[in-house]
Scaffold this active site. Structure first.
Site, mmCIF file in Angstrom:
data_model
loop_
_atom_site.group_PDB
_atom_site.id
_atom_site.type_symbol
_atom_site.label_atom_id
_atom_site.label_comp_id
_atom_site.label_asym_id
_atom_site.label_seq_id
_atom_site.Cartn_x
_atom_site.Cartn_y
_atom_site.Cartn_z
ATOM 1 N N HIS A 1 89.790 86.772 117.586
ATOM 2 C CA HIS A 1 90.500 86.627 119.022
ATOM 3 C C HIS A 1 91.891 87.449 119.024
ATOM 4 O O HIS A 1 92.478 87.904 119.888
ATOM 5 C CB HIS A 1 91.031 85.225 119.356
ATOM 6 N N ASP B 1 81.630 76.668 115.035
ATOM 7 C CA ASP B 1 81.651 76.090 116.274
ATOM 8 C C ASP B 1 80.545 76.170 116.946
ATOM 9 O O ASP B 1 80.211 75.773 118.198
ATOM 10 C CB ASP B 1 82.941 76.491 116.728
HETATM 11 C C1 X5A Z 1 88.450 81.152 115.928
HETATM 12 C C2 X5A Z 1 88.185 80.373 117.211
HETATM 13 C C3 X5A Z 1 88.890 79.093 119.209
HETATM 14 C C4 X5A Z 1 89.915 78.995 120.021
HETATM 15 C C5 X5A Z 1 89.763 78.085 121.407
HETATM 16 C C6 X5A Z 1 90.783 77.987 122.261
HETATM 17 N N1 X5A Z 1 89.281 80.015 117.978
HETATM 18 N N2 X5A Z 1 90.516 76.953 123.309
HETATM 19 O O1 X5A Z 1 87.125 79.499 117.045
HETATM 20 ZN ZN ZN Z 2 85.306 79.918 117.706
#
Ligand code: X5A
Ligand code: ZN
Length: 671
Positions: A137, A267
């Site tokens: 990100h 995730d």
């Molecule tokens: C690397 C990653 C997720 C951020 C989520 C914020 N970031 N709501 O999985």
């Molecule tokens: Zn993520």
């Protein structure tokens, strides 16, 4: 030839954490790394990897992707007070700083670079880096979504610069859109970025319009950014596989990368509080395997997200165990992809058909039938806190993935005495290795000529040992392929649980009785004359230019064979090559590699006696060596594509993983 797998991990990267209350960030905990690493140790996987030390990325390396101002700003964070850190954090979205995070971020990026170094210099074949903070990100001048430096983006630029790597494929299977990676390479045709992500019509974080399927890249980079938005939660193994078969693999093979990097967020697995998806940890074994023959096996996997500690650790183990070359777990009961997934799939294929010849003739449909407008979620759909909790605990239970047992013999051969057995491959000898009972049984049942009988007895012995899990895979030169198939099938299928996938490459007639009752699924890839499809279980794919047309053949593999194989879920794969098949070694090797996705790697390759030249390239793949790149995949023949599309259309009633269009869309188009 099979060289090792790198594992990069350093406890130092567990030494930062959230120091204040922030519900958005509380899931990004140091334990993510420790549980992953401990699971690798517990499962005796860490030991089998080459342990590669971390290092800090240098300023110059970080500046490959980030701005000087941003780097200088982050550099100040180690000496900031708690209040200053909080304030500094406020200018970015969903991220936190800590006095030690700058150090860890340099190690995380440096780990990705170490991995690239070791893979590019062939000290290892592939590897995984367990890092915190994640990277995908983070942007040129911004931290975001728990990410400080964009580890994988830096690694891609570094590989290009230091090693002159031309084309890099980045596969982002994290459940969030790696917008940082997209921004970095949007106009670069040498970096193909693929991401699937929870999107929910722009209602899911980071809620960006540009995460949708119609962001395909800009200028020269048009076509080199592939977004697959998931508009519903609950996506499962079949949805993920369907996207790999019908989008990523054909495009990746056409792109022909020199290096593959994975933004490996877990995730996207079941149990994760962010993703809310239902794919099991075993899916990552398959996703990894499907990428392992690209770029001559140069595959660097770098951790991103993953917030359910149990699911995360299991998924990491599945990934590393696959990198190490262990047999893949079977995926049972793959069902139909969700309608919403098929809609996304169709939109992506439409948006990209002008850029990729493998998609050019995808079933003619109006482009972009899903509105790209943001759809606000309906009030009534909002879940209550308690309701949601109850629901998720109930759904988040999944069995621990079974142990993946590796037979002691990886590959064995049945060859006549005048053919040398490839190194590392075990030769089954006529006298010592054959059970006399099998010989007499064979003689009794249907074999009259004694010469062929001896070979067949060894083939059956080989199959028997595969079924017993003593041998993983095998190859045999036989004088009568049809007879060999019949023998093997008769030997194996009386066990009600056994299903055999027969992949028959080339011309010849598959005996009628073989493809009758669902105990065998025959897929024949052949040239010329239309063969009749006799049942659900006999599928002839007739290509105009036969198997010599690389792109047509690979298209058949991606769009038909892989989905069929996954859905059928065989216990044994018989790969048969006829002498006139004309399939080139490279294509044959990729095919052989893909088939190891099924039946825990139990593939038996049957070659007609005079195909001796094929023994060594086949054995090499069965032994786990990477296949050579298939350069220059031209557009598949248009008639062939039509043949395959028609076939798929017809078969998708019976075989749900062949679907690329949701029934509702198909109906709408017909009106
Ligand atoms: C690397 C990653 C997720 C951020 C989520 C914020 N970031 N709501 O999985
Ligand atoms: Zn993520």
């Amino acid at each position: 030839m099979t060289i090792g797998t790198a594992l990069i991990y350093d406890e130092e990267m567990t030494k930062y954490k959230l120091l204040w209350v922030d519900p958005a960030c509380k899931i990004e905990v140091p334990e993510r790394l420790t549980v992953s690493y401990e699971a690798l140790v517990r499962n005796a996987l860490a030991d089998r990897c080459v342990s590669v030390p971390v290092r800090e990325a240098t300023d110059t390396e970080i500046l490959l992707v980030h701005s000087e101002e941003y780097l200088e700003a982050v550099k100040k964070t180690p000496s900031m007070s708690l209040e200053d850190l909080k304030e500094f954090t406020l200018q970015y979205g969903d991220v936190y700083f800590h006095p030690n995070i700058y150090h860890c971020a340099k190690l995380a990026a440096g780990s990705a670079l170490q991995l690239v170094d070791w893979v590019m210099t062939k000290r290892v074949r592939n590897g995984m880096a367990l890092v915190r903070p994640p990277g995908h990100h983070s942007q040129r001048s911004a931290a975001n979504g728990f990410c400080v430096f964009n580890n994988v983006a830096i690694a891609a630029r570094y590989a290009q610069q230091k090693y002159g790597v031309k084309r890099v494929l980045i596969v982002d299977w994290d459940i969030h859109h790696g917008q940082g990676v997209q921004y970095c390479f949007e106009d670069d045709p040498n970096v193909l970025y693929f991401s699937w992500h929870r999107y929910e019509h722009q209602n899911f974080w980071p809620q960006l319009r540009e995460s949708n399927y119609d962001s395909v890249g800009k200028e020269k980079g048009a076509g080199f950014n592939i977004n697959v938005p998931w508009n519903q939660v609950g996506m499962k193994n079949s949805d993920y596989l369907s996207v790999f078969c019908h989008i990523l693999l054909p495009v990746a093979y056409e792109f022909c990368p020199d290096l593959v990097l994975v933004c490996a967020g877990f995730d996207s697995a079941i149990g994760d509080p962010e993703g809310e998806m239902c794919a099991t940890p075993e899916i990552f074994a398959h996703l990894t395997h499907l990428l392992m023959n690209l770029a001559e096996g140069k595959l660097c996997v770098v951790l991103e997200g993953g917030y359910n500690l149990t699911s995360l650790a299991q998924s990491v183990c599945q990934t590393v165990q696959t990198l190490l070359g262990d047999p893949l777990p079977q995926l049972a009961d793959l069902s139909c992809p969700y309608r919403s997934a098929l809609e996304s799939l169709q939109c992506v294929r439409s948006a990209h058909r002008q850029y990729w010849s493998c998609l050019k003739h995808a079933a003619g449909l109006p482009p972009a039938h899903i509105s790209t407008k943001r759809i606000k979620s309906v009030e009534g759909e909002a879940k209550t806190e308690t309701g949601e909790d109850e629901k998720s605990t109930e759904e988040n239970v999944w069995p621990e993935p079974p142990k993946r047992f590796s037979p002691t013999v990886r590959a064995a051969s049945v060859l006549s005495d005048d053919v040398t057995c490839p190194d590392r491959c075990k030769r089954l000898n006529a006298n010592q290795d054959v059970d006399p009972l099998i010989v007499s049984k064979l003689k009794d049942s249907f074999i009259s000529d004694a010469g062929g009988c001896d070979t067949l007895a060894r083939v059956i012995t080989l199959v028997e040992k595969m079924v017993q899990n003593e041998i993983r895979s095998g190859l045999a030169l036989v004088c009568d392929v049809t007879m060999a198939i019949t023998c093997v099938v008769q030997h194996v299928t009386p066990d009600l649980n056994n299903r055999v996938l027969i992949v028959y490459v080339g011309n010849g007639t598959v005996p009628d009785h073989i493809a009758r009752d669902g105990k065998t699924l025959v897929v024949q890839i052949t040239s010329g004359n239309k063969q009749e499809q006799k049942s659900k279980y006999y599928i002839p794919v007739c290509l105009k230019n036969g198997c010599s047309d690389t792109s047509g053949f690979m298209h058949a593999v991606f769009s038909l064979l892989l989905p069929l194989g996954y859905e059928y879920n065989p216990n044994l794969v018989l790969l048969v090559r006829m002498p006139d098949s004309d399939v080139c070694d490279g294509v044959w090797q990729h095919l052989t590699g893909f088939l190891q996705s099924f039946a825990k790697g139990h593939t038996l390759v049957l070659l007609q006696e005079n195909e001796k030249a094929c023994v060594s390239p086949t054995a090499s793949i069965l032994l786990g060596d990477p296949a050579p790149p298939l350069e220059n995949l031209q557009a598949p023949n248009k008639d062939d594509l039509n043949v395959m599309e028609t076939l798929r259309d017809r078969l998708q009633l019976n075989w749900k993983l062949l679907q690329t269009i949701s029934e509702s869309t198909a109906a709408a188009v017909q009106q």
